[in-house]
Design a protein around this motif. Structure first.
Motif, short mmCIF file in Angstrom:
data_model
loop_
_atom_site.label_atom_id
_atom_site.label_comp_id
_atom_site.label_asym_id
_atom_site.label_seq_id
_atom_site.Cartn_x
_atom_site.Cartn_y
_atom_site.Cartn_z
N ASN A 48 5.60 10.44 16.80
CA ASN A 48 4.79 9.30 16.26
C ASN A 48 3.36 9.61 15.77
OD1 ASN A 48 6.81 7.33 15.56
ND2 ASN A 48 7.25 6.79 17.50
N LEU A 49 2.23 9.55 16.26
CA LEU A 49 0.88 9.79 16.00
C LEU A 49 0.74 11.16 14.44
CD1 LEU A 49 -0.75 10.07 19.51
CD2 LEU A 49 -0.67 8.19 18.27
N PRO A 50 1.30 11.45 14.65
CA PRO A 50 1.21 13.09 13.09
C PRO A 50 1.76 12.19 11.97
CG PRO A 50 2.47 14.25 14.86
CD PRO A 50 2.67 12.20 15.21
N PHE A 51 2.66 10.64 11.89
CA PHE A 51 2.93 9.70 11.33
C PHE A 51 2.12 8.45 10.98
CE2 PHE A 51 6.45 12.69 10.84
CZ PHE A 51 6.31 13.56 10.11
N ILE A 52 1.14 8.49 11.42
CA ILE A 52 0.18 7.22 11.42
C ILE A 52 -0.36 6.66 10.45
CG2 ILE A 52 -1.16 5.51 12.42
CD1 ILE A 52 1.10 5.22 13.83
N GLY A 53 -0.89 6.48 9.94
CA GLY A 53 -1.59 5.68 8.05
C GLY A 53 -1.02 5.66 7.52
N TYR A 54 0.13 5.61 6.95
CA TYR A 54 0.71 6.00 5.39
C TYR A 54 0.46 4.57 5.03
CZ TYR A 54 4.54 4.79 8.39
OH TYR A 54 5.60 4.37 9.01
N ASP A 55 -0.39 3.28 5.49
CA ASP A 55 -0.20 2.28 5.12
C ASP A 55 -2.37 2.37 4.59
OD1 ASP A 55 -1.01 2.02 7.90
OD2 ASP A 55 -1.06 0.08 7.64
N GLY A 56 -2.75 3.12 4.80
CA GLY A 56 -4.19 3.01 4.51
C GLY A 56 -3.98 2.81 2.99
N PRO A 57 -3.76 3.28 1.91
CA PRO A 57 -3.69 3.23 0.46
C PRO A 57 -3.57 1.66 -0.11
CG PRO A 57 -1.40 4.30 0.92
CD PRO A 57 -2.29 3.92 2.02
N CYS A 58 -2.86 0.58 1.02
CA CYS A 58 -2.36 0.06 0.78
C CYS A 58 -3.84 -1.36 0.87
CB CYS A 58 -1.48 -0.93 1.73
SG CYS A 58 0.34 -0.31 1.89
N HIS A 59 -4.20 -1.00 1.85
CA HIS A 59 -5.96 -1.82 2.87
C HIS A 59 -6.71 -0.92 1.41
CE1 HIS A 59 -3.44 -3.18 5.53
NE2 HIS A 59 -3.31 -1.94 6.50
N MET A 60 -6.73 0.28 0.03
CA MET A 60 -7.51 0.73 0.06
C MET A 60 -7.31 -0.02 -1.76
SD MET A 60 -9.61 2.03 1.55
CE MET A 60 -11.06 3.13 0.45
N VAL A 61 -6.21 -0.86 -1.74
CA VAL A 61 -5.53 -0.93 -3.47
C VAL A 61 -5.87 -1.70 -4.17
CG1 VAL A 61 -4.09 -3.23 -2.29
CG2 VAL A 61 -2.91 -1.41 -4.01
N GLU A 62 -7.23 -2.58 -4.04
CA GLU A 62 -7.96 -3.02 -4.90
C GLU A 62 -9.43 -2.29 -5.33
OE1 GLU A 62 -9.49 -7.42 -3.84
OE2 GLU A 62 -7.38 -7.47 -2.81
N GLU A 63 -8.72 -1.29 -5.08
CA GLU A 63 -9.84 0.97 -5.63
C GLU A 63 -8.97 1.50 -6.19
OE1 GLU A 63 -12.95 1.09 -2.58
OE2 GLU A 63 -12.41 -0.24 -0.65
N VAL A 64 -7.90 0.95 -6.43
CA VAL A 64 -6.86 2.26 -7.31
C VAL A 64 -6.82 1.68 -8.01
CG1 VAL A 64 -5.22 3.23 -6.68
CG2 VAL A 64 -6.42 2.66 -4.61
N ARG A 65 -6.60 2.63 -9.50
CA ARG A 65 -6.69 1.66 -10.85
C ARG A 65 -5.04 1.85 -10.85
NH1 ARG A 65 -10.42 5.64 -11.48
NH2 ARG A 65 -8.93 7.17 -11.80
N ASN A 66 -4.47 1.37 -11.89
CA ASN A 66 -3.05 1.22 -11.64
C ASN A 66 -2.37 1.07 -10.52
OD1 ASN A 66 -0.27 0.60 -12.81
ND2 ASN A 66 -0.26 2.53 -13.32
N ALA A 67 -2.75 -0.02 -9.33
CA ALA A 67 -2.38 0.10 -7.57
C ALA A 67 -0.49 -0.02 -7.69
CB ALA A 67 -3.16 -0.65 -7.39
#
Length: 528
Positions: A257-276
């Motif tokens: 499980n640990l190697p797959f942790i973090g795929y929600d990371g871009p969800c919390h950066m979403v207001e800094e992504v174009r065409n998010a």
């Protein structure tokens, strides 16, 4: 026009509404503008991330193939290579289902709050406020714990190299804490002074992430003696002492499980992504696919090159993979270089951990869900960064690092909060999405969705998350002593109880769900 904010969000305080004139739409696409208006949020960050930089951010943040090396211990103790191999396959599909479920929600409501914001939208009115708050609380705990895990692994791997190269080195836990602080300082500098370059840094690190994979895989496979296929795929070695192979396999899942942790990371950066609302969902899935392939290749290679299982597990370096590297290359320099690649990449992954943790903290504070929310929700006007939230997360990680001085077992328990915190927040949101689907209530979808497969994918995801959370609290083996006990259930329970006390005393008075900063504007219907 319909309003994406249903009444269950508890946004009733008109003092929370900020005038439309204060809005800054810099660097927004038309879709971003519609999404921010639909959520009633002001644009406060610069949108510096595109698809490739966001993919680089997420792929290196997850550090999947790298994590296979330094997180495999529990799997090897609880079944050996078969647990690692089949557990990785299971967690790959579970993570893919979960990422797909989250992708639907981030497309529907692309704000940095992520899970707690989606819960506020999806939950029944009676329970919306509390469920949203508890989701935000455990998600914040999970991301801060994940940051602590990243710098801890980097620090202790450096200590492992010292043990390998200097036999007279006297291993002390406080050395590891000081090294942890050094790694944390680098992360803070990148997330503050170097924040404008972060998208370019992450794009470059993605190249290193891929090239480093080849640089380690080739010498490992070429030089190391190879085990038999039966050892890798069929021989179950339960060193942990469980009477049931099935139970041992489930306990060992934490390593997969640990190697797959973090795929929600871009969800919390979403207001800094174009065409998010389109880019972030695709990035999440592409990251799972890319990292899953690289990670599985490492799982197979490492399992065949492991050698004697007990010798590897008892390595004086503290990491079995360093022992495997040395046995393969028979070279201190070669083993050190291969390990140094992992240290560099997990440190780079920690850049993303801290970035995501600080955005999660900032977003939750913006909606008044944390103590000292007014202070933590501040965005520096010159840099357009949540510097106070970055500092808060760093200080909290530094305090957690002190526990390593007294007890590595206690520290590892706090690190395992990552699984309980993040997976718990995922599960609450996905369960509510399932109930919404089953009830037939209209859902205002974003441009990315699963369609007819959605319900089945959501159900599999919830089953996967529930199993992962339950067995993350199990001790790694028996008999259980105070030293070998997995104290994460106590630590996680204590953190939740503390949060509930805060909520009862103060939080429920100031948290009313996601705050409307501007009048909500919806440009069109996307309900189903």
């Amino acid at each position: 026009m319909a309003d994406i904010f249903s009444k269950n969000e508890g946004v009733t305080d008109k003092t929370n509404v900020i005038s439309q004139g204060e809005l800054n739409w810099t660097d927004l696409t038309r879709q971003d503008e519609a999404d921010m208006a639909g959520q009633g949020k002001r644009q406060q960050f610069k949108r510096n991330f595109g698809f490739w930089s966001t993919l680089g951010f997420t792929a290196t943040l997850m550090a999947t193939w790298e994590a296979v090396f330094f997180s495999n211990n529990t799997a090897l103790v609880n079944g050996g290579p078969p647990t690692l191999v089949y557990g990785f396959i299971y967690c790959f599909f579970g993570s893919l289902a979960t990422a797909s479920s989250l992708a639907e929600m981030v497309s529907m409501a692309p704000t940095s709050g992520g899970q707690y914001h989606w819960v506020a939208i999806l939950a029944p009115p009676k329970y919306s406020k509390f469920l949203s708050w508890i989701t935000g609380w455990v998600a914040t705990i999970g991301w801060i714990a994940n940051t602590a895990a990243g710098v801890f692994f980097a620090a202790t791997m450096v200590q492992g190299l010292l043990v390998l190269n200097y036999p007279l080195y006297d291993y002390e836990r406080w050395h590891g804490t000081l090294l942890l602080y050094a790694a944390l300082l680098i992360c803070v500098l990148v997330n503050t002074l170097g924040a404008r370059l972060l998208p370019k840094i992450e794009g470059f690190v993605l190249i290193i992430h891929t090239c480093g994979f080849i640089a380690i895989l080739v010498p490992l496979v070429y030089f190391a003696p190879h085990g038999s296929p039966s050892f890798v795929f069929a021989e179950f070695n339960d060193v942990a002492g469980w009477d049931s192979n099935g139970l041992a396999w489930f306990v060992g899942l934490i390593s997969a499980n640990l190697p797959f942790i973090g795929y929600d990371g871009p969800c919390h950066m979403v207001e800094e992504v174009r065409n998010a609302s389109t880019v972030v969902p695709w990035v999440m899935l592409c990251t799972i696919l890319l990292n899953g392939v690289l990670g599985f290749a490492i799982v197979i290679a490492f399992s065949f090159c492991l050698g004697d299982l007990v010798t590897a597990l008892n390595s004086p370096t503290g990491y079995d993979f360093i022992e495997v590297f040395f046995n393969a290359t028979n070279s201190y320099a070669g083993s050190s270089v291969m390990t140094a690649v992992l240290i560099a990449l997990v440190t780079c992954a920690s850049f993303g951990f801290l970035a995501s943790a600080s955005r999660q903290t900032w977003a939750f504070a913006r909606d008044r869900g944390l103590p000292f929310s007014t202070f933590l929700a501040h965005v520096d006007k010159r840099s357009a960064l949540p510097l106070r939230s970055v500092g808060f997360c760093a200080v909290f990680v530094a305090l957690i690092g002190l526990i390593n001085i007294g007890s590595t077992v206690a520290f590892n328990a706090i690190v395992s909060l990552t699984i309980a915190g993040l997976y718990g927040s995922y599960m609450i949101a996905i369960i509510l999405l399932i109930l919404k689907r089953l009830s037939g209530d209209p859902i205002r979808w974003g441009p990315w969705r699963l369609g007819r497969a959605g319900l089945a994918v959501n159900l599999f995801s919830v089953a996967f998350l529930a199993i992962s959370i339950v067995f993350s609290f199990f001790p790694p083996g028996i008999p259980v002593t105070p030293t070998t006990m997995n104290w994460s259930v106590v630590v996680f329970g204590g953190a939740v109880v503390f949060g509930l006390v805060y909520y009862a005393v103060r939080g429920r008075k100031q948290y009313h769900g996601p705050i409307v900063e501007i009048p909500v504007v919806v440009l069109g219907e996307r309900s189903a």
